[in-house]
Design a protein around this motif. Structure first.
Motif, PDB file in Angstrom:
ATOM      1  N   UNK A  49      -7.534 -11.933   5.299  1.00  0.00           N
ATOM      2  CA  UNK A  49      -8.184 -11.250   4.175  1.00  0.00           C
ATOM      3  C   UNK A  49      -7.158 -10.474   3.349  1.00  0.00           C
ATOM      4  N   UNK A  50      -6.010 -10.136   3.933  1.00  0.00           N
ATOM      5  CA  UNK A  50      -4.995  -9.394   3.170  1.00  0.00           C
ATOM      6  C   UNK A  50      -4.648 -10.149   1.904  1.00  0.00           C
ATOM      7  N   UNK A  51      -4.360 -11.479   2.081  1.00  0.00           N
ATOM      8  CA  UNK A  51      -3.977 -12.303   0.933  1.00  0.00           C
ATOM      9  C   UNK A  51      -5.128 -12.441  -0.057  1.00  0.00           C
ATOM     10  N   UNK A  52      -6.301 -12.803   0.494  1.00  0.00           N
ATOM     11  CA  UNK A  52      -7.454 -13.042  -0.365  1.00  0.00           C
ATOM     12  C   UNK A  52      -7.826 -11.782  -1.143  1.00  0.00           C
ATOM     13  N   UNK A  53      -7.846 -10.671  -0.458  1.00  0.00           N
ATOM     14  CA  UNK A  53      -8.228  -9.429  -1.125  1.00  0.00           C
ATOM     15  C   UNK A  53      -7.226  -9.055  -2.205  1.00  0.00           C
ATOM     16  N   UNK A  54      -5.960  -9.346  -1.955  1.00  0.00           N
ATOM     17  CA  UNK A  54      -4.951  -9.014  -2.960  1.00  0.00           C
ATOM     18  C   UNK A  54      -5.137  -9.856  -4.218  1.00  0.00           C
ATOM     19  N   UNK A  55      -5.308 -11.176  -4.012  1.00  0.00           N
ATOM     20  CA  UNK A  55      -5.464 -12.055  -5.175  1.00  0.00           C
ATOM     21  C   UNK A  55      -6.694 -11.649  -5.988  1.00  0.00           C
ATOM     22  N   UNK A  56      -7.805 -11.360  -5.302  1.00  0.00           N
ATOM     23  CA  UNK A  56      -9.046 -11.061  -6.014  1.00  0.00           C
ATOM     24  C   UNK A  56      -9.263  -9.563  -6.213  1.00  0.00           C
ATOM     25  N   UNK A  57      -8.253  -8.756  -5.907  1.00  0.00           N
ATOM     26  CA  UNK A  57      -8.364  -7.300  -6.006  1.00  0.00           C
ATOM     27  C   UNK A  57      -9.652  -6.817  -5.363  1.00  0.00           C
TER      28      UNK A  57
END
Ligand SMILES: Nc1ncnc2c1ncn2[C@@H]1O[C@H](COP(=O)(O)OP(=O)(O)O)[C@@H](O)[C@H]1O
Ligand SMILES: [Mg+2]
Lengths: 332, 324
Positions: free
Chosen positions: B261-269
């Motif tokens: 989720x670190x990556x996903x949350x970063x991309x989608x703020x």
């Protein structure tokens, strides 16, 4: 009309290296209540024969020629839905290894009741009652408890009794038992075999007993087929085959049996082993292991009638011809 | 059941112990807490005095024990940036992250089971080949590419979905979740698909291969010989057995998904724990980093316990409640 009629049955497996024929020219019929034994070394095609009757050969196998008729109706042309009304209903099957036959995640009761519900319009409660009855018939102690147990809670012998009970659920006309005692403890084997014999006799159920044990065949069946490399090489009344086998292969099988061989003589194994389907010798498939093989065996032998048996062997054919000639000479 | 709980508890303690050691080492080596606490003007002597006072010069073991003692009481330090208890800051973001994990899990289960089963039953059909081809390619596509592709197509070109943020969250049974509002749901679609896309190919392949193996089994053959319908054979006899190994592997994977989720949350703020974690790393906000690691460890232990419970319910040979 015969209960089951198998005509010129041929089964092929479409492998990458080409099609191999696991069964060729199988012919036999079975009357109501009759018990027939199918014997032969492993790999002879016994299981394939059993499955082909129910049209359940595993991929990539299929019936490539011939016909299986049940009560005169061809099973070949049935669609899957109609075939299912035969399976488990008119023809039941019992498998070799009771440890693998029952589904580990379903209760015994579920696995019995579902079979009844698949074939009959009855309530679950009624199905449970029938299941209970059948468990009693196969002499399972405290059957009520068993219904709610899972397979892993029961011993091998107990599980095979349950598999037999499942086979009996719909009062079938024919049971195909594929080595039903091979995977069991020696002490339990006789018990299970006795039970099957008794149940078949009492309910007038026909039986195809697949086994590599000629001893069992002699106790249970009236007729016997001996298979070798996908063909039947000798068939006839069981007592004739046991006491006076004609085919060198059958003789070999009997000599290898401790209790059947002549007392004092050494047990003889047949030399060599059965060839794979791709490596069957030309002509008689047994010729490369046969002590009596000669030039004539390069041609596939036809069946010869010898007493009550049909035997596919050139030597037997000659012997029979000789004795017939003698008889004619003597008569003239 | 009792033995099961003891086993679980022991496992949890080991996991949390390892995580606490790692976390503490990080805290110990990352940045200088003094810099955050005092200004530039303080002299080196005063700093040393302060270090002694704070116990920063004590031996490692002593410091670790002090850390562990506080941690056990739920005190993981105060975030340098937020000036609030680190655990509280992290837990406030937990619901947003669980939204993603939950949504992605639903997508994974919803697609992998039917597709995997279909590909196993009809391995030669065109659809099966498409699914398998897609999952082969899918495994090798990096997450951020999937995310960018989705954003480009659905947010920029088609304008159907927002490209960032969580939208408006609501409450279900007092739990803060974006699933409660339409706006939240719309915001969930792309991040959840992205997160699911990481594991979906793996699950399809796993289910397909397990199912194919089960279909070869004697008990499936026997079920056929009983004259049962294909539906019952496939979806009861075969699927139930197929799911046993899938549940085990799947549980671990869903635990791992929290990390993704670190990556996903970063991309989608996406305002979740992962996003917060990256910010904390940038700000060298060590208490927050430690709190994140410990919460993730706890989630891992909890999912594994739940998975074990489910496995025990499906598999009768596992006795959860008493027995032999
Ligand atoms: N699924 C399969 N694929 C390919 N060949 C098979 C398959 N099942 C059986 N055969 C072939 O059929 C032959 C007979 O097998 P089988 O009937 O199981 O022998 P047995 O007499 O021991 O029961 C095997 O030796 C093998 O060559
Ligand atoms: Mg066999």
């Amino acid at each position: 009309m015969a209960l089951l009629d198998v005509k010129n049955l041929e089964v092929s497996f479409g492998l990458r290296s080409g099609a191999v024929k696991a069964l060729r020219d199988i012919n036999f019929s079975l009357e109501r209540g009759e018990r027939i034994g199918v014997v032969g070394e492993s790999g002879a095609g016994k299981s394939v024969l059993g499955f082909s009757i129910l049209n359940l050969i595993s991929q990539p196998g299929r019936i490539s020629a011939g016909d299986v008729r049940f009560e005169g109706k061809s099973l070949q042309n049935l669609n899957d839905k109609d075939m299912r009304t035969i399976r488990g209903n008119r023809i039941a099957m019992i498998f070799q290894d009771p440890m693998m036959t029952l589904n580990p995640v379903l209760t015994i009761g579920d696995q019995m009741i579902e079979c009844l519900l698949a074939h009959r319009q009855i309530s679950k409660a009624a199905a449970r009652k029938i299941a209970l009855q059948k468990l009693m018939q196969v002499q399972i102690p405290s059957p009520e408890t068993r219904l709610d147990q899972y397979p892993h809670e029961l011993s091998g012998g107990m599980r095979q009794r349950i598999v037999i009970a499942i086979g009996l659920l719909m009062d079938p006309d024919l049971i195909i038992a594929d080595e039903p005692t091979t995977a069991l403890d020696v002490t339990i084997q006789a018990e299970i075999m006795e039970l099957m014999l008794e149940l078949c006799e009492r309910n007038n159920v026909a039986l195809i007993l697949i086994t590599h044990d000629l001893g069992v065949v002699s106790q249970v069946t009236q007729r016997t087929m001996v298979m070798y490399a996908g063909r039947v090489i000798e068939q006839g009344p069981t007592n004739e085959i046991i006491n006076d086998a004609q085919h060198p292969y059958t003789q070999g099988l009997i000599n290898a049996l401790p209790q059947m061989g002549v007392r004092g003589e050494r047990l003889q194994q047949i030399r060599g082993s059965m060839p794979s389907l791709q490596a069957i010798p030309k002509g008689c498939a047994f010729s490369n292991r046969c002590d009596y093989a000669s030039e004539r065996c390069r041609v596939i032998p036809e069946f010869t009638r010898s007493g009550g048996c049909l035997v596919a062997c050139h030597m037997v054919e000659e012997l029979v011809a000789q004795s017939e000639n003698k008889a004619q000479d003597g008569g003239a | 059941m009792f033995a099961f709980l003891i086993k679980r508890l022991a496992q949890a303690i080991v996991v949390m112990f390892v995580i606490s050691i790692i976390s503490f080492s990080i805290q110990d080596n990352l940045g200088d807490p003094l810099r955050e606490l005092v200004g530039q003007s303080v002299s080196e002597e005063e700093r040393q005095a302060l270090r002694d006072e704070l116990g920063l010069n004590d031996p490692f073991l002593e410091r670790y024990l002090r850390f562990a003692e506080n941690a056990v009481q739920g005190d993981l330090g105060t975030s340098y940036f937020f000036k609030e208890p680190a655990l509280q800051v992290i837990l406030a973001k937990l619901p947003a992250t669980l939204d993603l994990v939950f949504g992605a899990t639903i997508i994974i289960i919803g697609f992998s089971v039917p597709l995997g089963v279909y590909a196993a039953i009809k391995p030669r059909s065109l659809l099966s080949k498409l699914v398998m081809g897609f999952s082969t390619v899918g495994i090798s596509i990096p997450v951020f590419l999937t995310a960018i592709g989705l954003i480009y197509l659905f947010s920029i070109e088609l304008g159907w979905m927002p490209s960032y943020g969580r939208g408006e969250a609501g409450h279900i049974f007092g739990w803060d979740t974006a699933f409660a509002t339409t706006d939240g749901l719309i915001h969930l679609v792309l991040p959840c698909i992205t997160l699911a896309s990481i594991m979906l190919p793996l699950f399809i392949r796993l289910i397909r291969s397990e199912m194919m193996e089960v279909l070869q089994s004697e008990y499936v053959k026997f079920a056929r010989a009983k004259g049962l319908s294909p539906t019952r054979i496939y979806f009861l006899h075969a699927l139930k057995n197929t799911m046993l190994p899938v549940i085990t592997v799947g549980g671990v994977q869903i635990g791992t998904m929290v990390a993704y989720t670190i990556l996903t949350e970063t991309v989608f703020q996406w305002p979740g724990m992962g996003f917060l974690f990256l910010e904390a790393v940038n700000r060298v906000d060590t208490p927050l980093i430690v709190a994140y690691l410990i919460v993730v460890g706890a989630i891992f232990v909890i999912t594994n316990t739940i998975v074990d419970l489910i496995y025990g319910l499906v598999n009768p040979t596992v006795k959860l409640f008493g027995g032999k």
